[in-house]
Design an enzyme around this catalytic site. Structure first.
Site, PDB file in Angstrom:
ATOM      1  N   ASP A  31       0.908  -0.751  -0.523  1.00  0.00           N
ATOM      2  CA  ASP A  31      -0.070  -0.116  -0.074  1.00  0.00           C
ATOM      3  C   ASP A  31       0.999   1.359  -0.234  1.00  0.00           C
ATOM      4  O   ASP A  31       1.851   1.117   0.925  1.00  0.00           O
ATOM      5  CB  ASP A  31      -0.653   0.354   1.407  1.00  0.00           C
ATOM      6  CG  ASP A  31      -2.031   1.060   1.099  1.00  0.00           C
ATOM      7  OD1 ASP A  31      -3.508   0.563   1.343  1.00  0.00           O
ATOM      8  OD2 ASP A  31      -2.094   2.263   1.180  1.00  0.00           O
ATOM      9  N   ASP A  51       4.156   1.576  -4.661  1.00  0.00           N
ATOM     10  CA  ASP A  51       3.575   2.213  -4.863  1.00  0.00           C
ATOM     11  C   ASP A  51       3.837   1.018  -6.511  1.00  0.00           C
ATOM     12  O   ASP A  51       4.344   1.076  -7.004  1.00  0.00           O
ATOM     13  CB  ASP A  51       3.796   3.680  -5.729  1.00  0.00           C
ATOM     14  CG  ASP A  51       2.680   4.218  -5.592  1.00  0.00           C
ATOM     15  OD1 ASP A  51       2.022   4.021  -6.834  1.00  0.00           O
ATOM     16  OD2 ASP A  51       2.130   5.953  -6.358  1.00  0.00           O
ATOM     17  N   ILE A  52       1.733   0.746  -6.935  1.00  0.00           N
ATOM     18  CA  ILE A  52       2.338  -0.087  -7.799  1.00  0.00           C
ATOM     19  C   ILE A  52       2.759   0.816  -9.576  1.00  0.00           C
ATOM     20  O   ILE A  52       3.217   0.467 -10.379  1.00  0.00           O
ATOM     21  CB  ILE A  52       0.461  -0.354  -8.481  1.00  0.00           C
ATOM     22  CG1 ILE A  52      -0.411   0.666  -8.251  1.00  0.00           C
ATOM     23  CG2 ILE A  52       0.169  -1.137  -6.876  1.00  0.00           C
ATOM     24  CD1 ILE A  52      -1.696   0.771  -8.843  1.00  0.00           C
ATOM     25  N   ALA A  73      -5.668  -1.030  -4.653  1.00  0.00           N
ATOM     26  CA  ALA A  73      -5.280   0.050  -5.031  1.00  0.00           C
ATOM     27  C   ALA A  73      -5.916   0.739  -6.189  1.00  0.00           C
ATOM     28  O   ALA A  73      -5.754   0.837  -7.056  1.00  0.00           O
ATOM     29  CB  ALA A  73      -3.644  -0.163  -5.092  1.00  0.00           C
ATOM     30  N   ALA A  74      -6.774   1.906  -6.128  1.00  0.00           N
ATOM     31  CA  ALA A  74      -7.409   2.652  -6.914  1.00  0.00           C
ATOM     32  C   ALA A  74      -8.134   3.797  -6.574  1.00  0.00           C
ATOM     33  O   ALA A  74      -8.643   3.942  -5.160  1.00  0.00           O
ATOM     34  CB  ALA A  74      -8.605   1.919  -8.139  1.00  0.00           C
ATOM     35  N   ASN A  91      -3.183   5.839 -12.640  1.00  0.00           N
ATOM     36  CA  ASN A  91      -3.303   5.121 -11.114  1.00  0.00           C
ATOM     37  C   ASN A  91      -3.928   3.658 -11.838  1.00  0.00           C
ATOM     38  O   ASN A  91      -3.635   3.153 -11.471  1.00  0.00           O
ATOM     39  CB  ASN A  91      -3.665   5.835  -9.987  1.00  0.00           C
ATOM     40  CG  ASN A  91      -3.712   4.981  -8.901  1.00  0.00           C
ATOM     41  OD1 ASN A  91      -2.533   5.202  -7.974  1.00  0.00           O
ATOM     42  ND2 ASN A  91      -5.035   4.032  -8.474  1.00  0.00           N
ATOM     43  N   SER A 116     -16.337  -2.086 -10.091  1.00  0.00           N
ATOM     44  CA  SER A 116     -17.508  -1.016  -9.829  1.00  0.00           C
ATOM     45  C   SER A 116     -19.047  -1.258 -10.848  1.00  0.00           C
ATOM     46  O   SER A 116     -18.443  -1.788 -11.958  1.00  0.00           O
ATOM     47  CB  SER A 116     -16.931  -0.101  -9.987  1.00  0.00           C
ATOM     48  OG  SER A 116     -18.097   0.456  -9.535  1.00  0.00           O
ATOM     49  N   TYR A 140     -13.830   6.959 -14.363  1.00  0.00           N
ATOM     50  CA  TYR A 140     -13.676   6.269 -13.346  1.00  0.00           C
ATOM     51  C   TYR A 140     -14.323   4.569 -13.589  1.00  0.00           C
ATOM     52  O   TYR A 140     -13.733   3.938 -13.787  1.00  0.00           O
ATOM     53  CB  TYR A 140     -14.431   6.352 -12.018  1.00  0.00           C
ATOM     54  CG  TYR A 140     -14.649   5.182 -10.828  1.00  0.00           C
ATOM     55  CD1 TYR A 140     -13.680   4.972  -9.890  1.00  0.00           C
ATOM     56  CD2 TYR A 140     -16.036   5.178 -10.678  1.00  0.00           C
ATOM     57  CE1 TYR A 140     -13.449   3.423  -9.005  1.00  0.00           C
ATOM     58  CE2 TYR A 140     -15.854   3.553  -9.710  1.00  0.00           C
ATOM     59  CZ  TYR A 140     -14.991   3.223  -8.980  1.00  0.00           C
ATOM     60  OH  TYR A 140     -15.348   2.149  -8.073  1.00  0.00           O
ATOM     61  N   LYS A 144     -12.196   1.210 -14.759  1.00  0.00           N
ATOM     62  CA  LYS A 144     -12.565  -0.563 -14.356  1.00  0.00           C
ATOM     63  C   LYS A 144     -12.795  -1.210 -15.525  1.00  0.00           C
ATOM     64  O   LYS A 144     -12.622  -3.005 -15.315  1.00  0.00           O
ATOM     65  CB  LYS A 144     -13.676  -0.262 -12.823  1.00  0.00           C
ATOM     66  CG  LYS A 144     -13.620   0.088 -12.282  1.00  0.00           C
ATOM     67  CD  LYS A 144     -12.254   0.168 -11.198  1.00  0.00           C
ATOM     68  CE  LYS A 144     -12.264   0.787 -10.274  1.00  0.00           C
ATOM     69  NZ  LYS A 144     -11.168  -0.427  -9.112  1.00  0.00           N
ATOM     70  N   ILE A 206     -28.204  16.434   0.444  1.00  0.00           N
ATOM     71  CA  ILE A 206     -29.071  15.593  -0.188  1.00  0.00           C
ATOM     72  C   ILE A 206     -29.514  15.673  -1.658  1.00  0.00           C
ATOM     73  O   ILE A 206     -29.891  17.012  -1.459  1.00  0.00           O
ATOM     74  CB  ILE A 206     -30.795  15.237   0.207  1.00  0.00           C
ATOM     75  CG1 ILE A 206     -30.304  14.843   1.893  1.00  0.00           C
ATOM     76  CG2 ILE A 206     -31.554  14.653  -0.233  1.00  0.00           C
ATOM     77  CD1 ILE A 206     -31.496  14.740   2.450  1.00  0.00           C
ATOM     78  N   ARG A 281     -27.289  15.156  -7.956  1.00  0.00           N
ATOM     79  CA  ARG A 281     -25.723  15.877  -9.002  1.00  0.00           C
ATOM     80  C   ARG A 281     -25.593  15.398 -10.180  1.00  0.00           C
ATOM     81  O   ARG A 281     -26.421  14.233 -10.205  1.00  0.00           O
ATOM     82  CB  ARG A 281     -24.977  14.175  -7.553  1.00  0.00           C
ATOM     83  CG  ARG A 281     -23.512  14.491  -7.693  1.00  0.00           C
ATOM     84  CD  ARG A 281     -22.694  13.817  -6.578  1.00  0.00           C
ATOM     85  NE  ARG A 281     -22.953  12.288  -6.954  1.00  0.00           N
ATOM     86  CZ  ARG A 281     -22.568  11.556  -5.699  1.00  0.00           C
ATOM     87  NH1 ARG A 281     -22.102  11.701  -5.214  1.00  0.00           N
ATOM     88  NH2 ARG A 281     -23.009  10.597  -5.779  1.00  0.00           N
TER      89      ARG A 281
HETATM   90  C1  UD1 Z   1     -20.419   5.723  -6.978  1.00  0.00           C
HETATM   91  C2  UD1 Z   1     -20.125   5.499  -8.061  1.00  0.00           C
HETATM   92  C3  UD1 Z   1     -19.757   3.738  -7.213  1.00  0.00           C
HETATM   93  C4  UD1 Z   1     -18.776   3.591  -7.425  1.00  0.00           C
HETATM   94  C5  UD1 Z   1     -19.138   4.897  -5.757  1.00  0.00           C
HETATM   95  C6  UD1 Z   1     -17.318   4.719  -5.086  1.00  0.00           C
HETATM   96  C7  UD1 Z   1     -21.301   5.479 -10.262  1.00  0.00           C
HETATM   97  C8  UD1 Z   1     -22.745   5.557 -10.614  1.00  0.00           C
HETATM   98  N1  UD1 Z   1     -21.603   5.079  -8.620  1.00  0.00           N
HETATM   99  O1  UD1 Z   1     -21.818   4.972  -6.054  1.00  0.00           O
HETATM  100  O2  UD1 Z   1     -19.520   2.320  -8.860  1.00  0.00           O
HETATM  101  O3  UD1 Z   1     -18.189   2.323  -6.673  1.00  0.00           O
HETATM  102  O4  UD1 Z   1     -18.806   5.677  -6.088  1.00  0.00           O
HETATM  103  O5  UD1 Z   1     -17.192   6.144  -4.650  1.00  0.00           O
HETATM  104  O6  UD1 Z   1     -20.575   5.867 -10.585  1.00  0.00           O
HETATM  105  N2  UD1 Z   1     -25.552  11.007  -1.674  1.00  0.00           N
HETATM  106  C9  UD1 Z   1     -26.596  12.252  -1.154  1.00  0.00           C
HETATM  107  N3  UD1 Z   1     -25.351  13.118  -0.542  1.00  0.00           N
HETATM  108  C10 UD1 Z   1     -24.164  13.215  -0.297  1.00  0.00           C
HETATM  109  C11 UD1 Z   1     -23.669  11.538  -1.369  1.00  0.00           C
HETATM  110  C12 UD1 Z   1     -24.414  11.019  -1.793  1.00  0.00           C
HETATM  111  O7  UD1 Z   1     -27.288  12.312  -1.502  1.00  0.00           O
HETATM  112  O8  UD1 Z   1     -23.335  13.221   0.141  1.00  0.00           O
HETATM  113  C13 UD1 Z   1     -26.709  10.629  -2.462  1.00  0.00           C
HETATM  114  C14 UD1 Z   1     -26.011   9.678  -4.513  1.00  0.00           C
HETATM  115  O9  UD1 Z   1     -27.088  10.673  -4.703  1.00  0.00           O
HETATM  116  C15 UD1 Z   1     -26.824   8.435  -4.451  1.00  0.00           C
HETATM  117  C16 UD1 Z   1     -26.001   7.812  -2.684  1.00  0.00           C
HETATM  118  O10 UD1 Z   1     -26.904   9.155  -1.331  1.00  0.00           O
HETATM  119  O11 UD1 Z   1     -28.371   8.602  -4.607  1.00  0.00           O
HETATM  120  C17 UD1 Z   1     -24.650   7.233  -2.860  1.00  0.00           C
HETATM  121  O12 UD1 Z   1     -24.359   7.835  -3.204  1.00  0.00           O
HETATM  122  P1  UD1 Z   1     -22.209   7.511  -3.242  1.00  0.00           P
HETATM  123  O13 UD1 Z   1     -22.238   7.017  -1.710  1.00  0.00           O
HETATM  124  O14 UD1 Z   1     -22.072   8.710  -4.159  1.00  0.00           O
HETATM  125  O15 UD1 Z   1     -22.337   5.800  -4.376  1.00  0.00           O
HETATM  126  P2  UD1 Z   1     -22.709   6.171  -5.546  1.00  0.00           P
HETATM  127  O16 UD1 Z   1     -22.883   7.574  -5.756  1.00  0.00           O
HETATM  128  O17 UD1 Z   1     -24.044   5.769  -5.211  1.00  0.00           O
END
Ligand code: UD1
Length: 322
Positions: A31, A51-52, A73-74, A91, A116, A140, A144, A206, A281
């Site tokens: 790591d 480091d890889i 590691a990503a 990376n 993922s 991202y 993958k 949210i 988002r």
């Molecule tokens: C994303 C990636 C997932 C990756 C993960 C790792 C996509 C579609 N998904 O997941 O493959 O492994 O990141 O980081 O690219 N939310 C809020 N407020 C916040 C944070 C999140 O409302 O502050 C909501 C988001 O809108 C979503 C849910 O919570 O509906 C989960 O979000 P998050 O934890 O960021 O994961 P994903 O975006 O689903």
């Protein structure tokens, strides 16, 4: 088996190391400690800081004759990958190619890879199974998917048998409290909620409450990190015993909304957890839920600790101690 776990000091990696040690394997962690934490290193496992992207030392470490390599590691922030693609190319893609080249040079032939659900992009149908078209919507997810494609060539040309594990939303902490390290600057929902509960972050944003879901907030398939850790062990055994590669989803097959997660966290922690609704988002689908029937059929795996209560409770146990 002697297993090299790359990224073994990270959030998911440390849970995988714990699981492998529990099962009696000999584990060594590589790591760079960029997002890994000292407190996630277990004394029973060996450790090399490295480091890889530095091929020489990586190739030397690989010569020690590992039975399997687990690679976690990503970089994983989907949003960041859209503004810093170079960082993710180097990376995630180049780093993995280095590992595979070092493996083929040293005749190491078993590989477990953290893929993922981001490889799928906007879901065309639910639940998402492995036959679903893979059209990532963020860079991202593209990294993958690209690595999975490289893996299938290294399988053909170099006999490297791999398991590509397409995680849905990893969450929770070791129910026995043996992993203590918190993620740095988390962007994922549950750690953000935990920081608000702890008082180290002011409030939760949210991201939209006008989605076509029962409460209007986004629904995701959260899978407990210890369930994920089990799957790594089972996948490693599968690849060894069957001498065959596999690509599988790892999800709980059930959806939890943002509001449900926040309300559960308020109840479990007894904290107010201030939250307000902001804009959506970009790139966020309304709902993403996995079909994990292939993992069940091939590995005998099923998520067992991924209910909302266990996810929140095991996280809070660790967070409240900090
Ligand atoms: C994303 C990636 C997932 C990756 C993960 C790792 C996509 C579609 N998904 O997941 O493959 O492994 O990141 O980081 O690219 N939310 C809020 N407020 C916040 C944070 C999140 O409302 O502050 C909501 C988001 O809108 C979503 C849910 O919570 O509906 C989960 O979000 P998050 O934890 O960021 O994961 P994903 O975006 O689903």
């Amino acid at each position: 088996m002697q297993v090299l776990v790359i990224g073994g000091a990270g959030y998911i990696g440390s849970h995988v190391v714990r699981r492998l040690l529990d099962a009696g394997h000999k584990v060594h962690v590589l790591d760079n400690m960029y997002s890994g934490r000292e407190e996630n290193l277990f004394p029973e496992a060996g450790f090399t800081r490295g480091d890889i992207l530095e091929y020489g030392p990586l190739a030397t470490l690989m010569q020690q004759g590992w039975d399997a390599v687990v690679h976690l590691a990503a970089f994983k922030a989907a949003g960041e990958s859209m503004v810093k693609p170079e960082k993710y190319s180097v990376n995630n893609i180049c780093g993995t190619v280095n590992i595979l080249n070092a493996m083929s040079e040293s005749d190491v032939r078993r590989f477990v890879f953290s893929s993922s659900a981001a490889v799928y992009g906007e879901p065309e149908y639910l639940p998402v199974d492995e036959e679903h078209p893979a059209r990532p919507e963020n860079y991202y997810g593209f990294t993958k998917l690209e690595i999975e494609r490289i893996l299938s060539w290294y399988d053909k040309l170099r006999g490297i048998r791999f398991a590509a594990l397409r995680y849905f939303n990893a969450a929770g902490y070791d129910p026995e409290g043996r992993v203590r390290g918190l993620e740095r600057n988390p962007a994922n929902l549950l750690p953000v909620i935990m920081e608000v509960a702890l008082g180290t972050r002011e409030r939760l944003d949210i991201f939209g409450d006008d989605y076509d879901t029962p409460d209007g907030t986004g629904i995701r398939d959260y899978v407990h990190v210890s369930d994920l850790a089990d799957a790594h062990l089972q996948a490693m055994d599968y690849v060894s015993a069957q001498d065959r590669s596999l690509v599988v989803n790892l999800g709980s097959e059930s959806g939890i909304s943002v509001k449900e997660m926040v309300e559960t966290a308020r109840r479990v922690t007894g904290e107010k957890i201030s939250a307000h609704v902001t804009d959506r988002r970009p790139g966020d689908p309304a709902k993403l839920v996995a079909s994990s029937s292939r993992a069940h059929e091939l590995l005998g795996w099923r998520a067992e600790r991924s209910d909302v209560e266990t996810l929140v409770r095991t996280s809070w146990e660790v967070y409240k101690g900090h």
